[in-house]
Each structure stands twice: as structure tokens, then as C-alpha cells.
Motif scaffolding. Structure first.
Motif, PDB file in Angstrom:
ATOM      1  N   PHE A  60       0.914  -1.321  -0.313  1.00  0.00           N
ATOM      2  CA  PHE A  60      -0.333  -0.042  -0.197  1.00  0.00           C
ATOM      3  C   PHE A  60       0.941   1.246   0.126  1.00  0.00           C
ATOM      4  N   LYS A  61       1.632   1.048   0.801  1.00  0.00           N
ATOM      5  CA  LYS A  61       2.887   2.447   0.898  1.00  0.00           C
ATOM      6  C   LYS A  61       3.167   3.272  -0.953  1.00  0.00           C
ATOM      7  N   SER A  62       3.681   1.472  -1.389  1.00  0.00           N
ATOM      8  CA  SER A  62       4.621   1.572  -2.466  1.00  0.00           C
ATOM      9  C   SER A  62       3.100   2.468  -2.864  1.00  0.00           C
ATOM     10  N   PHE A  63       2.287   2.134  -3.798  1.00  0.00           N
ATOM     11  CA  PHE A  63       1.394   2.500  -4.250  1.00  0.00           C
ATOM     12  C   PHE A  63       1.303   4.637  -3.761  1.00  0.00           C
ATOM     13  N   GLN A  64       1.622   5.030  -3.003  1.00  0.00           N
ATOM     14  CA  GLN A  64       1.653   6.237  -2.309  1.00  0.00           C
ATOM     15  C   GLN A  64       2.417   7.332  -2.393  1.00  0.00           C
ATOM     16  N   VAL A  65       3.732   6.017  -2.442  1.00  0.00           N
ATOM     17  CA  VAL A  65       4.886   6.355  -2.208  1.00  0.00           C
ATOM     18  C   VAL A  65       5.734   7.038  -4.015  1.00  0.00           C
ATOM     19  N   LEU A  66       5.462   5.957  -4.778  1.00  0.00           N
ATOM     20  CA  LEU A  66       5.872   5.428  -5.857  1.00  0.00           C
ATOM     21  C   LEU A  66       4.923   6.623  -7.263  1.00  0.00           C
ATOM     22  N   ASN A  67       3.828   6.711  -6.933  1.00  0.00           N
ATOM     23  CA  ASN A  67       2.871   7.374  -7.066  1.00  0.00           C
ATOM     24  C   ASN A  67       2.050   6.662  -8.201  1.00  0.00           C
ATOM     25  N   CYS A  68       1.532   5.186  -7.697  1.00  0.00           N
ATOM     26  CA  CYS A  68       1.335   4.432  -8.343  1.00  0.00           C
ATOM     27  C   CYS A  68      -0.387   4.125  -8.753  1.00  0.00           C
ATOM     28  N   ARG A  69      -0.503   3.684  -9.245  1.00  0.00           N
ATOM     29  CA  ARG A  69      -2.844   3.410  -9.909  1.00  0.00           C
ATOM     30  C   ARG A  69      -2.446   2.157  -9.016  1.00  0.00           C
ATOM     31  N   TYR A  70      -3.426   1.782  -8.132  1.00  0.00           N
ATOM     32  CA  TYR A  70      -3.900   0.722  -7.762  1.00  0.00           C
ATOM     33  C   TYR A  70      -4.227  -0.520  -9.191  1.00  0.00           C
ATOM     34  N   PRO A  71      -3.743  -1.555  -8.533  1.00  0.00           N
ATOM     35  CA  PRO A  71      -4.222  -2.828  -9.604  1.00  0.00           C
ATOM     36  C   PRO A  71      -5.051  -2.587 -10.070  1.00  0.00           C
ATOM     37  N   ILE A  72      -6.363  -2.748 -11.212  1.00  0.00           N
ATOM     38  CA  ILE A  72      -6.748  -2.500 -11.946  1.00  0.00           C
ATOM     39  C   ILE A  72      -8.371  -2.870 -11.234  1.00  0.00           C
ATOM     40  N   GLU A  73      -7.998  -4.390 -11.313  1.00  0.00           N
ATOM     41  CA  GLU A  73      -8.653  -5.423 -10.703  1.00  0.00           C
ATOM     42  C   GLU A  73      -9.443  -5.741  -9.433  1.00  0.00           C
ATOM     43  N   CYS A  74      -8.593  -4.510  -8.347  1.00  0.00           N
ATOM     44  CA  CYS A  74      -8.700  -4.882  -7.519  1.00  0.00           C
ATOM     45  C   CYS A  74      -8.617  -3.138  -6.927  1.00  0.00           C
ATOM     46  N   VAL A  75      -8.912  -2.522  -7.262  1.00  0.00           N
ATOM     47  CA  VAL A  75      -9.040  -1.289  -6.971  1.00  0.00           C
ATOM     48  C   VAL A  75      -9.794  -1.063  -5.685  1.00  0.00           C
ATOM     49  N   SER A  76     -10.583  -0.736  -5.885  1.00  0.00           N
ATOM     50  CA  SER A  76     -12.195  -0.869  -4.607  1.00  0.00           C
ATOM     51  C   SER A  76     -11.262  -1.665  -3.743  1.00  0.00           C
ATOM     52  N   THR A  77     -10.462  -2.856  -3.329  1.00  0.00           N
ATOM     53  CA  THR A  77      -9.999  -3.358  -2.529  1.00  0.00           C
ATOM     54  C   THR A  77      -8.764  -1.978  -1.682  1.00  0.00           C
ATOM     55  N   TRP A  78      -8.464  -1.777  -2.454  1.00  0.00           N
ATOM     56  CA  TRP A  78      -7.046  -1.126  -1.389  1.00  0.00           C
ATOM     57  C   TRP A  78      -7.441   0.185  -1.751  1.00  0.00           C
ATOM     58  N   GLN A  79      -8.537   0.637  -2.270  1.00  0.00           N
ATOM     59  CA  GLN A  79      -9.183   2.229  -1.644  1.00  0.00           C
ATOM     60  C   GLN A  79      -9.988   1.997  -0.552  1.00  0.00           C
ATOM     61  N   PHE A  80     -10.674   0.520   0.384  1.00  0.00           N
ATOM     62  CA  PHE A  80     -11.174   0.190   1.275  1.00  0.00           C
ATOM     63  C   PHE A  80      -9.819   0.894   2.066  1.00  0.00           C
ATOM     64  N   ILE A  81      -9.187  -0.177   1.747  1.00  0.00           N
ATOM     65  CA  ILE A  81      -7.601  -0.282   3.274  1.00  0.00           C
ATOM     66  C   ILE A  81      -7.304   0.934   3.346  1.00  0.00           C
ATOM     67  N   GLN A  82      -7.242   1.485   1.954  1.00  0.00           N
ATOM     68  CA  GLN A  82      -6.742   3.260   2.456  1.00  0.00           C
ATOM     69  C   GLN A  82      -7.271   4.649   2.773  1.00  0.00           C
ATOM     70  N   LYS A  83      -9.050   4.157   3.301  1.00  0.00           N
ATOM     71  CA  LYS A  83     -10.154   4.952   3.892  1.00  0.00           C
ATOM     72  C   LYS A  83     -10.121   4.405   5.125  1.00  0.00           C
ATOM     73  N   GLY A  84      -9.892   2.859   5.000  1.00  0.00           N
ATOM     74  CA  GLY A  84     -10.579   2.426   6.499  1.00  0.00           C
ATOM     75  C   GLY A  84      -9.194   2.233   7.497  1.00  0.00           C
ATOM     76  N   VAL A  85      -8.604   1.927   6.372  1.00  0.00           N
ATOM     77  CA  VAL A  85      -7.118   0.941   7.525  1.00  0.00           C
ATOM     78  C   VAL A  85      -6.430   2.553   7.761  1.00  0.00           C
ATOM     79  N   TYR A  86      -6.135   3.091   6.733  1.00  0.00           N
ATOM     80  CA  TYR A  86      -4.762   4.530   6.434  1.00  0.00           C
ATOM     81  C   TYR A  86      -5.814   5.270   7.445  1.00  0.00           C
ATOM     82  N   GLN A  87      -7.155   5.842   6.491  1.00  0.00           N
ATOM     83  CA  GLN A  87      -7.882   7.012   6.804  1.00  0.00           C
ATOM     84  C   GLN A  87      -7.304   8.182   6.446  1.00  0.00           C
ATOM     85  N   ILE A  88      -6.577   7.531   4.790  1.00  0.00           N
ATOM     86  CA  ILE A  88      -6.493   8.499   3.767  1.00  0.00           C
ATOM     87  C   ILE A  88      -6.983   8.886   2.581  1.00  0.00           C
TER      88      ILE A  88
END
Length: 560
Positions: free
Chosen positions: A509-537
Motif C-alpha cells: 500500500f505504501k509503495s502505491f502512495q510513495v511511487l505515485n502508482c495507480r492501484y491494480p485495476i482489478e482490485c482498486v476498490s479493495t485498496w481504496q477500502f484499505i486506504q480509507k478504512g485502515v489508513y484513514q487517508i
């Protein structure tokens, strides 16, 4: 006696030989009679045999001593008035295990030392023999002076009841009967935060940590007090000398270190801002030198971290404003391709999002149980979800840490199935990932290391087919969820090996934020859930997925 030999071998980190010892009818009484030839017949591997002989030698010396062993924080002959013979050497602390000592009345310990939380990472101890240093440290005029802890002792039950995290720990223990590793970490943090809430530089007497270790044992009956606190030991007769250890001591030092690091970063940022205002050309020269050094050097690591921190603002800004790809960035800084390179990505994340670095270890243990409970209800009508729980009925273990890790993996694997899969649009085609593809896009599970390179090539080929860039992703290796051996994060052609699945998710997750990457297209909703629900970003690029808000609501979490 059989239980005693089980305990001894477990504390010596040799529990795999319990069956061998029982088959040969060796108990605690006959243990004293073993010689090297006998041990060689029992334990074939040389390393394990050496470990056993080392512990056996000390065990025999203590068991054969006519006088009872007394340990003292200041004088090794005066520590316990009710001491008993000690028969166990705790390998973790390289000292005597407190499970064998009769520590029921702390008031019987004479003149306890105090843990001095100094400006460095070591622990200082005061004794009668250090009178000059004691005077210097305790003098109000001394720069090393720390305020003594004079507050009334707060019962652990009160600390737990006054916070949501504490109540969740009590609830988890009531339901499961044991504490998980994350619960133990959270428990120690609650205690230390409470002790330091009024003054981060306060001096914590060691009897406070001792009392909390005893209270933990009282409230959570399967916990061992020595896991949380083992005091300073100096026994001249047995030549044993060791600093205070345990989870509470480690947590105390970690919180102090984090505070000092934050203060240092604030000062560095202020100094950098001042230099930018007054010495712009000079700063640019230093920056260029640091960047050039990082492009050509990979060690020593301490210097790498220092220069990495000094260039953080420039590098992270450049990644966001330039067209530089991840492959180009990884090639530009070879140190990122080292096994420990992921630690630099974690440093950059802390620079971008101060205070968010440890949220996954604090928030996900709470989310995990809610996700599992919700997913099990859904699994009754969803065959794909049901596969995640199909081994649950056969899963039996007394290792609560291992059980907790398996449930963490199950909860994570359930997320892409609960959140659904978006429509992936490539330049040449429109691809709607299946549930299986969404799950594998988040965490790819393979059975053997031999499948690793083949799996990565197949994934890369699929993305090229849809003209989509392959982003960082996770691969775990093991025959099933209960026997995962390796956790990898794959970034470009670099493989980062992590210790747990939660570590792998954290790094990815942190590599996406630091390297300015998009989330993998097939699981973008999962990573965005972790972003909002876990890291509160929240970011300007977030998509509005109804499934994320719906899941957060269904499991009783606030929507950011």
C-alpha cells in the motif's frame, strides 16, 4: 513431571524434541543425569544440540546448588527473600525465566532500580555503587534530569475500560480466551501511552512495569508476566547480568524513540525551510550531492537512511510532477533493489503522511473480526467466499499467534470478494475481472516457489494484452492458508520478502502512495477500502465506490 519437561524444552526453544524426550522417559528428575553422549543420541542437529547443552549446563549448576538462588536488581545476593531454585533458562531474554520464581509480593524487593528514559536508545540504571552518576542524573540542575514518576498507580482495568481499543482487547480475550500478537502490542501501547501522557520525559520506576506485568497476568490468565517484563539481573555467582527486557520495556523505548525522531524531523524541516529562504544555492548543491551519492551507493545503511531523509521532499515531489516511471525510478536508485529497500519506501510514506505509519497494526485487528463475521454470513450464499472458510472446521491449534495470522489472511482475502470488481478499461479492450481475478489481483496465492516466476510472467502478459501497466502486487507461497511460508511484494523486477501478510499489505500500500502508482485495476476498490478504512487517508484521485461505504456501514465503521 512430563508437564515440567514440556515447559523446560519450550523455554529453551526446543519444543520439537518434547516427543523424543517422552519416548525415552526423560523427565525433570532424569534431566540432571544426562551427559553429552546421551544428548547426542537424543538431538542429532549440532546447532540444536549445542543450544540444549548450553542451557542444560546452567540448569544443572542451579539445580545442584545447595543454596537457593537469589537475584537482586542492585545486589545479586539480596533480590528475593522468598527465592526458589530456578530451573529454566529463558532463551528469549538470555536470562532466568520468571515463570520459575515465586514473585508474589513486590514489596519484598529491596531498593528497586528505576528505568531512566534517556536521550539515547539504551536503558540507564541507578545503583548504590553509582553514587556520583546518581547525583548527576538526579540533580535538578543536570541536563540529564528527568522528572520522577509521582502519579498514583492507575489499575490496568481502568486503562482498558477508558478506551475503545482497550474494550476491544477485553472483548477479544473473552471471546477467544487468548490474546493475539496484535492485541499484545496494542495492550502495551495503551499502558505506555497512559504512563507518558503528561510528560514524555518522565522517569518510569521499574516497579510500575512490574505491577502492570502482574496485572496483565491477572486479567488475561493465559499470559505470562515475564513476556511483558523481566527486570535487570546481576548475579555474580552465576555470572548472569542482563538489562530489563520484555514487551513493556520495548514499547517504552519505541515510544521514546518515535518522539525523538518526530522532534528531530520537525527541527530538520524548520532548518531546511530557513536554509531555503537564506541559502538557496547552497541547499541545491547539498541536495545534488546527496542525490548523486544515493544514485551510486548502497551502503552503509545508516548513511543511506540519512541521505534518503534529506532528499525526501525533492524525490517525492518529482515523482508526482514528472513522467518518470517506477522502473526508471528503481533503476535510478539501486538501493531500492536491495532486500531492505522497502524500508526506504516506508520512510518516504512517513514523510508524506506523518502519524499514519502504524495504523494498519492498530486498526486492522479491529476490522478483521468484523470483516470475518460479515463474510461468514455472506458465504452461506456465495461459493467463492465459502472457499476461504472451507478449512476453518479442520483448523485447530493452540498457537494463538498463528491462528491470528491465518484469520488476518482470511479477512484480507475476503475483501475483494465483498467489495466487487470494477470495469477495467484498457486501450484496446474492456475487461471486467472475475471475482477470482479480483482476489488474485490483490493477493496471489501459489503453492510452491517453483511457480513464482511463471506466475509473475503470466500476470505481466495478461496486463500487456489489455495494454495496462503492471502495478506492485503481493504473492504468498504455501500449500494452504494455514501453511504460508513466504510473503512477497513485487515491484517491477524487485522482490521484497516480508515477515507476515500484514507487513506485505503495509509495504505494498505504501509503495502505491510513495511511487505515485495507480492501484491494480482489478482490485482498486479493495485498496481504496484499505486506504480509507485502515489508513484513514483521502486523496483527490479517490473514486466513489458505493461498495466501500456500504461495507464500512455494514461492519459498523465510520465512513471517512
Amino acid at each position: 513431571m512430563n508437564d515440567e519437561i514440556d515447559k523446560i524444552l519450550t523455554d529453551w526453544s526446543l519444543k520439537e524434541y518434547i516427543g523424543v524426550f517422552k519416548d525415552n522417559k526423560i523427565d525433570a528428575d532424569t534431566l540432571n543425569l544426562l551427559d553429552r553422549d546421551m544428548v547426542a543420541q537424543l538431538i542429532k542437529p549440532i546447532g540444536d544440540r549445542a543450544k540444549f547443552l548450553k542451557n542444560l549446563s546452567l540448569w544443572q549448576n542451579v539445580s545442584n546448588d545447595d543454596s537457593s538462588l537469589s537475584l537482586n536488581l542492585i545486589d545479586s545476593e539480596k533480590f528475593l527473600t522468598n527465592s526458589t531454585n530456578v530451573s529454566i533458562l529463558n532463551e528469549e531474554h538470555k536470562t532466568i525465566s520468571w515463570s520459575a520464581l515465586n514473585l508474589t509480593n513486590f514489596e519484598e524487593i529491596e531498593k528497586p532500580k528505576e528505568i531512566i528514559c534517556s536521550t539515547d536508545t539504551s536503558t540507564k540504571y541507578l545503583s548504590d555503587t553509582d553514587s556520583d552518576q546518581t547525583t548527576a542524573l538526579l540533580s535538578p540542575q543536570s541536563k540529564n534530569f528527568k522528572n520522577p514518576y509521582t502519579h498514583e498507580f492507575k489499575p490496568l482495568q481502568d486503562i482498558l475500560n477508558q478506551s475503545l481499543d482497550g474494550r476491544n482487547i477485553l472483548k477479544f480475550h473473552k471471546e477467544e480466551g487468548v490474546l493475539s500478537s496484535n492485541s499484545r502490542r496494542k495492550l502495551c501501547n495503551l499502558i505506555i501511552y497512559d504512563l507518558l501522557q503528561e510528560d514524555i520525559n518522565i522517569r518510569i520506576p521499574h516497579e510500575i512495569l512490574f505491577k502492570y506485568a502482574q496485572e496483565i497476568k491477572s486479567i488475561f490468565n493465559k499470559e505470562n508476566a515475564s513476556t511483558y517484563y523481566v527486570p535487570y539481573i546481576n548475579n555474580q555467582k552465576m555470572k548472569i547480568k542482563a538489562c530489563a527486557k520484555g514487551k513493556l520495556v520495548d514499547c517504552l523505548h519505541n515510544r521514546k524513540r518515535d518522539y525523538r525522531r518526530e522532534q528531530k524531523n520537525v527541527l530538520l524541516d524548520k532548518k531546511t525551510a530557513d536554509v531555503q529562504d537564506n541559502h538557496h544555492l547552497e541547499l541545491n548543491e547539498d541536495l545534488q550531492q546527496n542525490l548523486q551519492w544515493l544514485k551510486n551507493s548502497t551502503e552503509p545503511w545508516e548513511l543511506v537512511e540519512k541521505k534518503w531523509h534529506a532528499t525526501a521532499t525533492f524525490r517525492t515531489t518529482e515523482l508526482k510532477t514528472s513522467d518518470k516511471s517506477v522502473a526508471q525510478y528503481m533503476a535510478e536508485f539501486p538501493v531500492l533493489q536491495k532486500p531492505a529497500g522497502y524500508q526506504l519506501l516506508l520512510l518516504d510514506f512517513n514523510h508524506l503522511y506523518p502519524g499514519k505509519g502504524f495504523l494498519i497494526y492498530e486498526n486492522f485487528p479491529i476490522l478483521k473480526n468484523k470483516i470475518l463475521s460479515y463474510a461468514e454470513k455472506k458465504a452461506e450464499r456465495d461459493s467463492t467466499l465459502r472457499e476461504i472458510f472451507q478449512e476453518k472446521n479442520t483448523f485447530t491449534t493452540n498457537d494463538d499467534v498463528r491462528a491470528g495470522e491465518v484469520n488476518t489472511l482470511r479477512a484480507l482475502m475476503a475483501l475483494p470478494l465483498l467489495l466487487g470488481n470494477p470495469l477495467a478499461k484498457g486501450r484496446k479492450s474492456t475487461w471486467r475481472p472475475s471475482k477470482q481475478e479480483a482476489s488474485e489481483g490483490f493477493i496471489t496465492h501459489i503453492c510452491t516457489p517453483a511457480d513464482l516466476l511463471t506466475t509473475i510472467k503470466r500476470r505481466r502478459d495478461k496486463f500487456q494484452q489489455h495494454n495496462i501497466t503492471l502495478q506492485p502486487f503481493i504473492i504468498i507461497i504455501g500449500r494452504d492458508y494455514m501453511n504460508i511460508d513466504k510473503f512477497y511484494v513485487i515491484i517491477n523486477d524487485t522482490f521484497y520478502l516480508l515477515h507476515t501478510i500484514l507487513d506485505a499489505v503495509d509495504v505494498c500500500f505504501k509503495s502505491f502512495q510513495v511511487l505515485n502508482c495507480r492501484y491494480p485495476i482489478e482490485c482498486v476498490s479493495t485498496w481504496q477500502f484499505i486506504q480509507k478504512g485502515v489508513y484513514q487517508i483521502q486523496t483527490p484521485w479517490d473514486k466513489n465506490f458505493v461498495s466501500i461505504n456500504s461495507l464500512l456501514t455494514d461492519i459498523g465503521m465510520e465512513i471517512p
